[in-house]
Enzyme design. Structure first.
Site, PDB file in Angstrom:
ATOM      1  N   ASP A  80      85.270  57.487  20.883  1.00  0.00           N
ATOM      2  CA  ASP A  80      86.366  58.151  20.483  1.00  0.00           C
ATOM      3  C   ASP A  80      86.133  58.142  18.820  1.00  0.00           C
ATOM      4  O   ASP A  80      85.490  57.121  18.420  1.00  0.00           O
ATOM      5  CB  ASP A  80      87.623  57.733  20.867  1.00  0.00           C
ATOM      6  CG  ASP A  80      88.764  58.597  19.935  1.00  0.00           C
ATOM      7  OD1 ASP A  80      88.853  59.563  19.629  1.00  0.00           O
ATOM      8  OD2 ASP A  80      89.692  57.540  19.529  1.00  0.00           O
TER       9      ASP A  80
ATOM     10  N   ASP B   3      89.284  58.517  15.841  1.00  0.00           N
ATOM     11  CA  ASP B   3      90.486  57.958  15.319  1.00  0.00           C
ATOM     12  C   ASP B   3      91.122  56.706  16.138  1.00  0.00           C
ATOM     13  O   ASP B   3      91.071  56.687  17.193  1.00  0.00           O
ATOM     14  CB  ASP B   3      91.655  59.075  15.405  1.00  0.00           C
ATOM     15  CG  ASP B   3      91.267  60.113  14.470  1.00  0.00           C
ATOM     16  OD1 ASP B   3      91.029  59.917  13.211  1.00  0.00           O
ATOM     17  OD2 ASP B   3      91.512  61.191  14.887  1.00  0.00           O
TER      18      ASP B   3
END
Length: 258
Positions: free
Chosen positions: A22, A24
Site C-alpha cells: 500500500d 499512504d
C-alpha cells in the site's frame, strides 16, 4: 504470440515471491490526500468543501478538492513539491534497499493504492524508488490543459467492504491469477504490506504460506485480530505486525533464505 511470450519471459525472470505494498501510511508516513491540503491557500480547505464528503465516496470528494486547488492557482509544481516532502515510514528506505539488493529472481514488487498516479509517482521518483515497482495500481490522475489535476476512479466492483472506486482484493486476485498463468506456476509466497481497513480485504485472499505485514495497531492489524477472534480460520495468512519496516526486512530475509 509465441515470440512475444518467450521475449517477455526473458525480461521478467521467474520470480520466487510477489510483494504488494500500500502507499499512504505504509510507504509514506502520512496520507497524501491530507497532505495535498498544504498546497492550498492558508494550508486549509473551506468548510463548505469539507462538508461535501460522503462516506464511501472519497474519490469523488478528492476530485472536488483538486478542482478547488486549481481554481486557487495551485500548480503542478506546488503539488509535486508537497508530495516530495512527505517522510517515509520508519524503516521503509531500508526495506526498499533490501529489495533492490536481492537477486533479480527473488521479488516482484507491486503497489496497490487508493491515492493516485501523480501523488505516488512524484514521491517514488524523488525517493529514487520508482524502478523498484513492476506495476502500480491506483486511481489515474493527469493534469488537463487548464492545469487541473483530474483524477478518475480506478475501476468499479461489487465488494461491500470497499470504497466504490477500488477493491484491492479484486486487484490482488486478478494480478496473482494472471501472473500465475503467464508464468505457468504460482509464486512460492505472496506478501502484503499495508496499514488501512482497505488493506484487510486483499489480505483475506492470501493463503497459509503467504504473509500479511500490517502496520502495528493500525486498522488492518485490528481487523485481522478481530477476525481471528470472531471467525477462526477465516484469515489464513501468517501475520507479522511491524512498527518499523526493518521488521519486515528481518522476516523476508529469513523466508528468502529457505
Amino acid at each position: 504470440a509465441d515470440v512475444m511470450a518467450s521475449h517477455s519471459a526473458r525480461i521478467c525472470p521467474d520470480k520466487r515471491f510477489l510483494i504488494f505494498f500500500d502507499f499512504d501510511e505504509t510507504i509514506v508516513d502520512e496520507t497524501s490526500d491530507d497532505m495535498v491540503v498544504q498546497a492550498a491557500p492558508g494550508q486549509y480547505l473551506p468548510g463548505w468543501l469539507k462538508d461535501t464528503y460522503q462516506p464511501g465516496r472519497y474519490n469523488e470528494y478528492m476530485q472536488r478538492v483538486l478542482a478547488y486547488l486549481a481554481e486557487q492557482g495551485v500548480t503542478e509544481c506546488d503539488i509535486r513539491s508537497v508530495m516530495e516532502k512527505i517522510p517515509a515510514t520508519p524503516g521503509m528506505p531500508t526495506l526498499f534497499q533490501f529489495l533492490r539488493n536481492r537477486p533479480p529472481q527473488d521479488f516482484e514488487v507491486v503497489l496497490v493504492s487508493d491515492a493516485n498516479t501523480f501523488f505516488i509517482e512524484s514521491w517514488l521518483r524523488r525517493a529514487g524508488a520508482r524502478q523498484l515497482f513492476h506495476r502500480i495500481f491506483t486511481n489515474p490522475a493527469t493534469f488537463n490543459k487548464d492545469g487541473r489535476l483530474v483524477m478518475r476512479p480506478f475501476h468499479s466492483h461489487d465488494c461491500q467492504r470497499c470504497p466504490d472506486n477500488m477493491c484491492k482484493q479484486v486487484v490482488v486476485r486478478d494480478y496473482v491469477a494472471r501472473r500465475t498463468q503467464e508464468r505457468g506456476r504460482p509464486f512460492q509466497r505472496v506478501f502484503y504490506v499495508g496499514d488501512g481497513a482497505n488493506d484487510f480485504c486483499p489480505a483475506l485472499s492470501l493463503g497459509p504460506r503467504d504473509v500479511a505485514f500490517p502496520r502495528r495497531d493500525f486498522p488492518m492489524h485490528r481487523l485481522i485480530t478481530e477476525t481471528h477472534e470472531a471467525m477462526p480460520g477465516e484469515f489464513k495468512a501468517v501475520t507479522v505486525p511491524w512498527v518499523s519496516a526493518e521488521e519486515v526486512v528481518q522476516r523476508l530475509r529469513k523466508l528468502a533464505a529457505e
